[in-house]
Design a protein around this motif. Structure first.
Motif, PDB file in Angstrom:
ATOM      1  N   PHE A 194      19.731 -10.634   1.436  1.00 61.39           N
ATOM      2  CA  PHE A 194      18.796  -8.879   1.911  1.00 61.39           C
ATOM      3  C   PHE A 194      19.307  -8.546   2.623  1.00 61.39           C
ATOM      4  CE2 PHE A 194      15.714 -10.367  -1.265  1.00 61.39           C
ATOM      5  CZ  PHE A 194      15.844  -9.232  -2.416  1.00 61.39           C
ATOM      6  N   LYS A 195      20.247  -9.355   4.124  1.00 57.14           N
ATOM      7  CA  LYS A 195      20.159  -9.294   5.034  1.00 57.14           C
ATOM      8  C   LYS A 195      22.181  -8.622   4.676  1.00 57.14           C
ATOM      9  CE  LYS A 195      18.457 -10.428   8.835  1.00 57.14           C
ATOM     10  NZ  LYS A 195      17.801  -9.335   9.395  1.00 57.14           N
ATOM     11  N   GLU A 196      22.275  -8.881   4.135  1.00 55.87           N
ATOM     12  CA  GLU A 196      23.879  -8.260   4.013  1.00 55.87           C
ATOM     13  C   GLU A 196      23.607  -6.452   2.879  1.00 55.87           C
ATOM     14  OE1 GLU A 196      26.223 -10.089   0.217  1.00 55.87           O
ATOM     15  OE2 GLU A 196      25.773 -12.053   1.947  1.00 55.87           O
ATOM     16  N   ILE A 197      22.907  -6.347   2.464  1.00 53.12           N
ATOM     17  CA  ILE A 197      22.135  -5.317   1.506  1.00 53.12           C
ATOM     18  C   ILE A 197      21.137  -4.124   2.791  1.00 53.12           C
ATOM     19  CG2 ILE A 197      20.236  -3.449   0.220  1.00 53.12           C
ATOM     20  CD1 ILE A 197      21.413  -5.694  -1.840  1.00 53.12           C
ATOM     21  N   GLU A 198      20.768  -4.575   3.941  1.00 53.65           N
ATOM     22  CA  GLU A 198      20.081  -4.356   4.792  1.00 53.65           C
ATOM     23  C   GLU A 198      21.766  -3.598   5.685  1.00 53.65           C
ATOM     24  OE1 GLU A 198      17.111  -6.745   6.802  1.00 53.65           O
ATOM     25  OE2 GLU A 198      15.858  -6.184   5.230  1.00 53.65           O
ATOM     26  N   ASN A 199      22.238  -4.637   6.054  1.00 49.91           N
ATOM     27  CA  ASN A 199      23.256  -4.205   7.140  1.00 49.91           C
ATOM     28  C   ASN A 199      23.903  -2.994   5.951  1.00 49.91           C
ATOM     29  OD1 ASN A 199      22.856  -5.520   8.330  1.00 49.91           O
ATOM     30  ND2 ASN A 199      24.114  -7.777   7.678  1.00 49.91           N
ATOM     31  N   MET A 200      24.302  -2.974   4.413  1.00 47.26           N
ATOM     32  CA  MET A 200      24.677  -1.779   4.144  1.00 47.26           C
ATOM     33  C   MET A 200      24.358  -0.399   3.887  1.00 47.26           C
ATOM     34  SD  MET A 200      25.909  -2.278   0.318  1.00 47.26           S
ATOM     35  CE  MET A 200      24.175  -1.248  -0.654  1.00 47.26           C
ATOM     36  N   VAL A 231      12.943  -4.183   1.663  1.00 49.27           N
ATOM     37  CA  VAL A 231      14.827  -2.656   1.898  1.00 49.27           C
ATOM     38  C   VAL A 231      14.432  -1.525   0.879  1.00 49.27           C
ATOM     39  CG1 VAL A 231      16.696  -2.683   0.350  1.00 49.27           C
ATOM     40  CG2 VAL A 231      15.756  -4.696   1.423  1.00 49.27           C
ATOM     41  N   ILE A 232      13.236  -1.726  -0.509  1.00 51.26           N
ATOM     42  CA  ILE A 232      13.163  -0.462  -0.877  1.00 51.26           C
ATOM     43  C   ILE A 232      12.259   0.957  -0.460  1.00 51.26           C
ATOM     44  CG2 ILE A 232      12.436   0.980  -2.546  1.00 51.26           C
ATOM     45  CD1 ILE A 232      13.159  -1.396  -4.375  1.00 51.26           C
ATOM     46  N   MET A 233      11.118   0.483   0.411  1.00 56.56           N
ATOM     47  CA  MET A 233      10.481   1.853   1.073  1.00 56.56           C
ATOM     48  C   MET A 233      11.422   1.487   2.954  1.00 56.56           C
ATOM     49  SD  MET A 233       8.189   1.811  -0.848  1.00 56.56           S
ATOM     50  CE  MET A 233       7.202   2.965   0.470  1.00 56.56           C
ATOM     51  N   ASP A 234      11.894   0.178   3.352  1.00 52.68           N
ATOM     52  CA  ASP A 234      12.620   0.792   4.425  1.00 52.68           C
ATOM     53  C   ASP A 234      13.161   1.934   3.940  1.00 52.68           C
ATOM     54  OD1 ASP A 234      10.542  -0.334   5.975  1.00 52.68           O
ATOM     55  OD2 ASP A 234      12.361  -2.177   5.918  1.00 52.68           O
ATOM     56  N   THR A 235      14.344   2.203   2.985  1.00 53.78           N
ATOM     57  CA  THR A 235      15.135   3.196   2.667  1.00 53.78           C
ATOM     58  C   THR A 235      14.940   4.691   2.448  1.00 53.78           C
ATOM     59  OG1 THR A 235      16.400   1.659   1.226  1.00 53.78           O
ATOM     60  CG2 THR A 235      17.006   3.726   0.604  1.00 53.78           C
ATOM     61  N   TYR A 236      13.510   4.226   1.558  1.00 55.48           N
ATOM     62  CA  TYR A 236      12.719   5.578   1.582  1.00 55.48           C
ATOM     63  C   TYR A 236      12.653   6.446   2.665  1.00 55.48           C
ATOM     64  CZ  TYR A 236       8.751   8.423   0.879  1.00 55.48           C
ATOM     65  OH  TYR A 236       7.615   9.503   0.731  1.00 55.48           O
ATOM     66  N   ASP A 289       0.989  -1.034  -0.078  1.00 51.54           N
ATOM     67  CA  ASP A 289      -0.235  -0.262  -0.108  1.00 51.54           C
ATOM     68  C   ASP A 289       1.457   1.344   0.027  1.00 51.54           C
ATOM     69  OD1 ASP A 289      -1.862  -1.942   0.026  1.00 51.54           O
ATOM     70  OD2 ASP A 289      -2.680  -1.726   1.783  1.00 51.54           O
ATOM     71  N   GLU A 290       1.925   1.482   0.543  1.00 52.75           N
ATOM     72  CA  GLU A 290       3.033   2.792   0.556  1.00 52.75           C
ATOM     73  C   GLU A 290       3.962   2.779  -0.590  1.00 52.75           C
ATOM     74  OE1 GLU A 290       3.809   4.742   3.283  1.00 52.75           O
ATOM     75  OE2 GLU A 290       1.408   4.039   4.368  1.00 52.75           O
ATOM     76  N   ALA A 291       4.029   1.459  -1.314  1.00 56.29           N
ATOM     77  CA  ALA A 291       4.428   1.380  -2.552  1.00 56.29           C
ATOM     78  C   ALA A 291       3.399   2.458  -3.448  1.00 56.29           C
ATOM     79  CB  ALA A 291       5.319   0.448  -2.391  1.00 56.29           C
ATOM     80  N   MET A 292       2.292   2.064  -3.568  1.00 53.15           N
ATOM     81  CA  MET A 292       1.568   2.570  -4.122  1.00 53.15           C
ATOM     82  C   MET A 292       1.290   4.090  -3.908  1.00 53.15           C
ATOM     83  SD  MET A 292       0.179   0.376  -7.004  1.00 53.15           S
ATOM     84  CE  MET A 292      -1.352   1.488  -7.885  1.00 53.15           C
ATOM     85  N   LYS A 293       0.651   4.350  -2.690  1.00 50.34           N
ATOM     86  CA  LYS A 293       0.600   5.735  -2.572  1.00 50.34           C
ATOM     87  C   LYS A 293       1.692   6.537  -2.896  1.00 50.34           C
ATOM     88  CE  LYS A 293      -1.221   4.825   1.852  1.00 50.34           C
ATOM     89  NZ  LYS A 293      -1.063   5.344   3.169  1.00 50.34           N
ATOM     90  N   LEU A 294       2.876   6.034  -2.970  1.00 51.66           N
ATOM     91  CA  LEU A 294       4.307   6.254  -3.777  1.00 51.66           C
ATOM     92  C   LEU A 294       4.341   6.729  -5.291  1.00 51.66           C
ATOM     93  CD1 LEU A 294       7.912   6.474  -1.859  1.00 51.66           C
ATOM     94  CD2 LEU A 294       7.078   6.031  -4.093  1.00 51.66           C
ATOM     95  N   LEU A 295       3.837   5.717  -5.749  1.00 48.04           N
ATOM     96  CA  LEU A 295       4.268   6.198  -6.814  1.00 48.04           C
ATOM     97  C   LEU A 295       2.614   6.651  -7.695  1.00 48.04           C
ATOM     98  CD1 LEU A 295       4.088   1.971  -7.960  1.00 48.04           C
ATOM     99  CD2 LEU A 295       5.529   3.578  -8.638  1.00 48.04           C
ATOM    100  N   THR A 296       1.728   6.897  -6.589  1.00 49.09           N
ATOM    101  CA  THR A 296       0.259   7.580  -7.180  1.00 49.09           C
ATOM    102  C   THR A 296       0.738   8.876  -7.033  1.00 49.09           C
ATOM    103  OG1 THR A 296      -0.699   5.560  -6.138  1.00 49.09           O
ATOM    104  CG2 THR A 296      -2.226   8.924  -7.105  1.00 49.09           C
ATOM    105  N   GLU A 297       1.526   9.056  -5.686  1.00 50.22           N
ATOM    106  CA  GLU A 297       2.009  11.017  -5.564  1.00 50.22           C
ATOM    107  C   GLU A 297       2.727  10.703  -6.880  1.00 50.22           C
ATOM    108  OE1 GLU A 297       3.136  14.017  -3.849  1.00 50.22           O
ATOM    109  OE2 GLU A 297       1.631  12.949  -4.093  1.00 50.22           O
ATOM    110  N   ASP A 298       4.223  10.184  -7.356  1.00 54.93           N
ATOM    111  CA  ASP A 298       5.137  10.465  -8.050  1.00 54.93           C
ATOM    112  C   ASP A 298       4.634  10.732  -9.831  1.00 54.93           C
ATOM    113  OD1 ASP A 298       7.880   9.503  -9.715  1.00 54.93           O
ATOM    114  OD2 ASP A 298       6.205   8.635 -10.956  1.00 54.93           O
ATOM    115  N   HIS A 329      25.949   2.944   6.008  1.00 51.40           N
ATOM    116  CA  HIS A 329      25.649   3.994   5.280  1.00 51.40           C
ATOM    117  C   HIS A 329      24.612   5.562   6.160  1.00 51.40           C
ATOM    118  CE1 HIS A 329      25.016   7.317   2.032  1.00 51.40           C
ATOM    119  NE2 HIS A 329      23.325   6.900   2.421  1.00 51.40           N
ATOM    120  N   PHE A 330      23.502   4.583   6.602  1.00 43.53           N
ATOM    121  CA  PHE A 330      22.991   5.988   7.108  1.00 43.53           C
ATOM    122  C   PHE A 330      23.840   6.299   8.918  1.00 43.53           C
ATOM    123  CE2 PHE A 330      19.402   4.170   4.890  1.00 43.53           C
ATOM    124  CZ  PHE A 330      19.134   5.196   3.872  1.00 43.53           C
ATOM    125  N   LYS A 331      24.170   5.341   8.540  1.00 44.69           N
ATOM    126  CA  LYS A 331      25.249   5.931  10.604  1.00 44.69           C
ATOM    127  C   LYS A 331      26.528   6.678  10.582  1.00 44.69           C
ATOM    128  CE  LYS A 331      24.530   1.827  13.044  1.00 44.69           C
ATOM    129  NZ  LYS A 331      25.621  -0.176  13.826  1.00 44.69           N
TER     130      LYS A 331
END
Length: 582
Positions: A563-569, A520-525, A454-463, A573-575
């Motif tokens: 995916f754990k490796e990407i989340e750690n990366m 991963v994409i929505m958490d990054t956002y 649902d969050e991704a769909m909201k973002l695509l609509t806003e885009d 980065h945010f740290k």
């Protein structure tokens, strides 16, 4: 004796038609062409002929068969390639060569092949319609269940022993109130009459396709209905090929209804060589192909749709999940329009007959998940391609189809021309099954599946709203929080919605991988928003190497643990950003 009175293309008027009934199959003329009675006025009958009528003459005889247009249902259906009235194409080629002759009658099943039959009933058992009396191992992975025809109830008074039998052999005799009935290895069923079920069930289980834009955003349930409308070159056929190959249905029925000959040839050449990704066996082992190209007689297009759905219902009655790919229902509607014109009926919108909507409805209403007469549960899922002229979704076939389907996967020519496949437009498409399937996804995949979707769909609509502004003033004038929306939407479009049918890694995507990609994409956002609100430049919050990683995850990640490796990366980065800016 019935005789031809007049001929108008595939529509033939017959005189002296006494004792015939509506939808009776007849043999027309000296060629004995297959036809069906579609109108009776006194002793004049109107027949639609399923074969080419050239060289027919008035006065030639017409013979009734005493039965409706029916299909033979039994072992040997799987792996077969038929024309619109269930004549095996390989048999027709043997009899008449590459150019199929007319008036050739060919039984739908191989009458010479022996099948190993194992009985599960015994003499003296009381049986009713739909009950399974024997089993045949039709392919390595699929058992064909021999059922009592739905209209027969009684006591078994004679039964063969386990052994090898042909489809035309009598296996059992049943004593009924209407006399003794023979049960063969096959049964016949009229294509225009839906096969009965005990109870219709609610569609609560998804048909998993492995295509992210469908499973994640516009899911379809087992027993559901979907339309794939799109103009020329938008990828209808390749989308249906992907669904046929990867969907978790037990049986696939592919109906090539009025498609171009070269497209159908591609299907006929490709399908026998495809490997079933679930078993490693040929995909044809669980597929029935019905080939009815655009240069074949138009009335056979209508028959091909009904032939396909009847075969699907037969396998559903055994307790299997069947998916029908109808490509394309627009060609079927065009056949209805041509026949209607020849019958001199009053045309409705764009020349289509006034009963177009009811015919489309009758077809899609035969989908569903049900409890069968024998207590098993099975489903028929219908996925119909629609080919609106010029990609205009406001034309009658698309609009009437929308009334009866609950999934609408609208293909977009702009996406297709920019090489974005599958070109399903996330703004014009919808699925009414999303609510019904929320609980299943929460319980069987991840609890937060619906939240991220649902969050991704909201973002695509806003885009989409922001893209209208960008067209006028450019992206540079947008504030950073809106630039972030546009960037993440681009990552979702390319990194999630785009999926190559020819990729060894990404052709199929498991539900678990789909969830992790969007998570991963929505958490990054959500994390990036915090830093954007602190007035940190978007180029620092999401540098190019991070964006590149998010865009290519779908191809690079082959194991869910990665995916754990990407989340750690991302966390690292945010740290670093915290260290620099706090």
């Amino acid at each position: 004796m019935m005789q031809i009175r007049e001929i108008n293309g595939p529509v033939v008027k017959v005189k002296n038609a006494k004792g015939v009934f509506m939808n009776e199959m007849v043999r027309v003329g000296n060629f004995k062409l297959t036809g069906e009675i579609i109108g009776i006025d006194g002793d004049i009958a109107t027949v639609q002929v399923y074969e080419e009528t050239s060289m027919l003459k008035p006065g030639e005889p017409v013979e009734g068969t005493g039965k409706m247009l029916s299909v033979a249902l039994g072992p040997g259906l799987l792996g077969s390639i038929y024309d619109g009235i269930q004549r095996p194409l390989n048999e027709l080629i043997k009899k008449s060569g590459s150019f199929i002759g007319r008036g050739i009658d060919s039984f739908g099943l191989d009458e010479s092949k022996l099948w190993e039959v194992s009985f599960i009933k015994k003499i003296g058992d009381i049986v009713s319609g739909g009950e399974i009396i024997a089993e045949v191992q039709e392919t390595e992975y699929l058992k064909h269940k021999i059922m009592i025809p739905p209209n027969i109830n009684g006591k078994i008074i004679e039964l063969k022993e386990n052994g090898s039998y042909r489809v035309t052999d009598t296996l059992a005799k049943i004593e009924t109130n209407n006399g003794i009935k023979e049960i063969k290895l096959y049964q016949e069923w009229p294509v225009k009459i839906p096969r009965p079920v005990k109870k219709r069930l609610e569609p609560k289980i998804p048909l998993i396709t492995g295509q992210r834009v469908i499973d994640l955003f516009f899911p379809i349930s087992k027993g559901g209905t979907a339309a794939i409308p799109g103009g020329f070159g938008t990828g209808k056929t390749i989308t249906q090929h992907q669904l046929a190959k990867w969907a978790d249905a037990d049986i696939i029925v592919y109906i090539g209804c009025g498609e171009r000959g070269n497209e159908m040839t591609e299907v006929l050449e490709e399908f026998p060589n495809l490997k079933d990704p679930r078993t490693g066996a040929p995909l044809m082992d669980r597929t029935v192909l019905i080939a009815n190209t655009s240069n074949m007689p138009v009335s056979a297009r209508e028959a091909s749709i009904y032939t396909g759905i009847t075969i699907a219902e037969y396998f559903r009655d055994m307790g299997y999940n069947v998916a029908i790919m109808a490509d394309s229902t627009s060609r079927w509607a065009e056949a209805l329009r041509e026949l209607s014109g020849r019958l001199e009926e009053m045309p409705a919108e764009e020349g289509y007959p006034s009963y177009l909507a009811s015919r489309i409805g009758q077809f899609y209403e035969r989908a569903g998940i049900s409890e069968n007469l024998n207590g098993t549960k099975g489903s028929v899922t219908i996925i119909g391609a629609v080919s609106p002229p010029g990609g205009d979704f406001s034309e009658p076939v698309t609009q009437n189809t929308k009334r009866f389907v609950k999934c609408f996967w609208g293909l977009d020519k702009n996406l297709a021309y920019s090489r974005h496949y599958p070109s399903i437009n996330w703004l014009t498409s919808y699925s009414e099954y999303s609510e019904d399937l929320k609980e299943w996804f929460s319980n069987n995949v991840e609890e937060k599946w619906n939240y991220y979707r649902d969050e991704a769909m909201k973002l695509l609509t806003e885009d989409d709203r922001l893209q209208q502004i960008i067209k006028i003033v450019g992206e540079d004038v947008l504030p950073d929080n809106q630039k972030l929306v546009v960037l993440i939407a681009k990552i979702i479009k390319v990194g999630v919605l785009q999926q190559s049918a020819f990729s060894n890694v990404d052709s199929f995507c498991s539900l678990e991988k789909q969830y992790n990609l969007i998570k991963v994409i929505m958490d990054t956002y959500n994390k990036a928003k915090i830093y954007i609100d602190k007035n940190i430049a978007i180029s620092r919050v999401l540098p190019s190497e991070i964006v590149s990683k998010l865009l290519t995850m779908k191809e690079e990640i082959k194991n869910i643990d990665e995916f754990k490796e990407i989340e750690n990366m991302m966390n690292e980065h945010f740290k670093k950003l915290d260290t620099i800016y706090n």
